[in-house]
Design an enzyme around this catalytic site. Sequence first.
Site, PDB file in Angstrom:
ATOM      1  N   GLU A 162       0.967  -1.005   0.199  1.00 17.75           N
ATOM      2  CA  GLU A 162      -0.107   0.003  -0.070  1.00 17.75           C
ATOM      3  C   GLU A 162       0.747   1.247  -0.026  1.00 17.75           C
ATOM      4  OE1 GLU A 162      -3.277   2.550   0.406  1.00 17.75           O
ATOM      5  OE2 GLU A 162      -2.944   0.586  -0.484  1.00 17.75           O
ATOM      6  N   HIS A 203     -11.722   4.900  -8.569  1.00 17.58           N
ATOM      7  CA  HIS A 203     -10.270   5.054  -8.456  1.00 17.58           C
ATOM      8  C   HIS A 203      -9.449   4.386  -9.579  1.00 17.58           C
ATOM      9  CE1 HIS A 203      -6.476   6.469  -6.636  1.00 17.58           C
ATOM     10  NE2 HIS A 203      -6.230   5.108  -6.162  1.00 17.58           N
ATOM     11  N   HIS A 224      -2.337  -8.178 -16.950  1.00 14.62           N
ATOM     12  CA  HIS A 224      -3.753  -7.934 -17.511  1.00 14.62           C
ATOM     13  C   HIS A 224      -4.158  -6.560 -17.204  1.00 14.62           C
ATOM     14  CE1 HIS A 224      -7.363  -9.142 -19.082  1.00 14.62           C
ATOM     15  NE2 HIS A 224      -8.135  -8.878 -18.091  1.00 14.62           N
TER      16      HIS A 224
END
Length: 364
Positions: A70, A134, A322
């Site tokens: 994070e 987001h 991906h």
Amino acid sequence: MANWATFSVLLAVVVIMLGAWTRLVDAGLGCPDWPGCYGFIKVPQSDSHIAIANARFPDTPVDVAKGWPEMIHRYAAGTLGLVVFGLAASAIRQRRSGVPFKLPLFIAAFILLQGAFGMWTVTLKLWPQVVALHLLGGFTTLSLLTLLVLRLRKFSAGQAVTPTAARVTPNKPEQPAASLAGFRPWLFGGLLLIIMQVALGAWTAANYAAVACTDLPTCQGQWWPEGMDFQHGFDITQHVGPNYLGGQLTADGRVAIHVTHRVGALVVLGYFAILLILIRRRDHSRELRGPAGLVAAALAAQITLGLANVMFYIPLPIAVAHNAMGAGLLLSVIYLIWRHYQLPLQAQVETATHTTIMHQEITA
């Protein structure tokens, strides 16, 4: 400035990949506060700092392994923000020379909004609506930065054109040759399909629906699974609960999202297969062969990665790739549209430059 803009595009791709990595390792709440981590500028690791952090957030004890993904994502996003603000400041200083400055200012304003969505992703405990927005904001930022690079490169090329060539170039470029002019609305239609598919992918990721179907080409052994709950799967008023880590939808809701994403992929594949074939047949000057081939390659890679995700049960490297290739496909379509718009102007500049060279040779 163009080099810094190109760097910002590459950095934006890294940020998108880091965001995917953070989601895939379930580290979206690795730090329960924002912009710091348990009140620190980095993940607390010493025993004393961990004790302080756990006292501050007793409901979310420190998990160093999830805190670092994070924070690394935040550091990269913060760096991108600084680069974008630097581009905006540079554009303002150089605006009198003709450098595009409205777009850098808009990107700088948008990056602030994107930062707010990053904060809300944490403070609203991974509410899927915010997480999806987001992710879309990240793709939008990347697209805008790519458009800025193209405009800056065009500006630099225009500065290098001889004055004679510049004079003969009209203010309003003519339409491309009749064989290609009719493709413009279809190209924008394809761009809209890509944006919708990216949105479906974002909703799939935000609701942890990627593993809802683990077989191919069917889903749970059926071409159209019974009991799919589209109303539940696409309910944008759903509640989060204590947090949304791991998702809260029923299995039928997640299957509905996953199948919709698969159908969207088939629609995109069929649409662009036909469109690119027609462009190839009618592009006699071969000006769009390269960009069209880039779209075809990106689409093939994205479909392959999507299939591999299901076949190998969402392995981390393939899943991150991906996400990155989704951005690549979007940018390749934007580049194809850009090149289509530049066709008449490019032909006129080349003609004017050729005329200037001939005139110089004759007078010599």
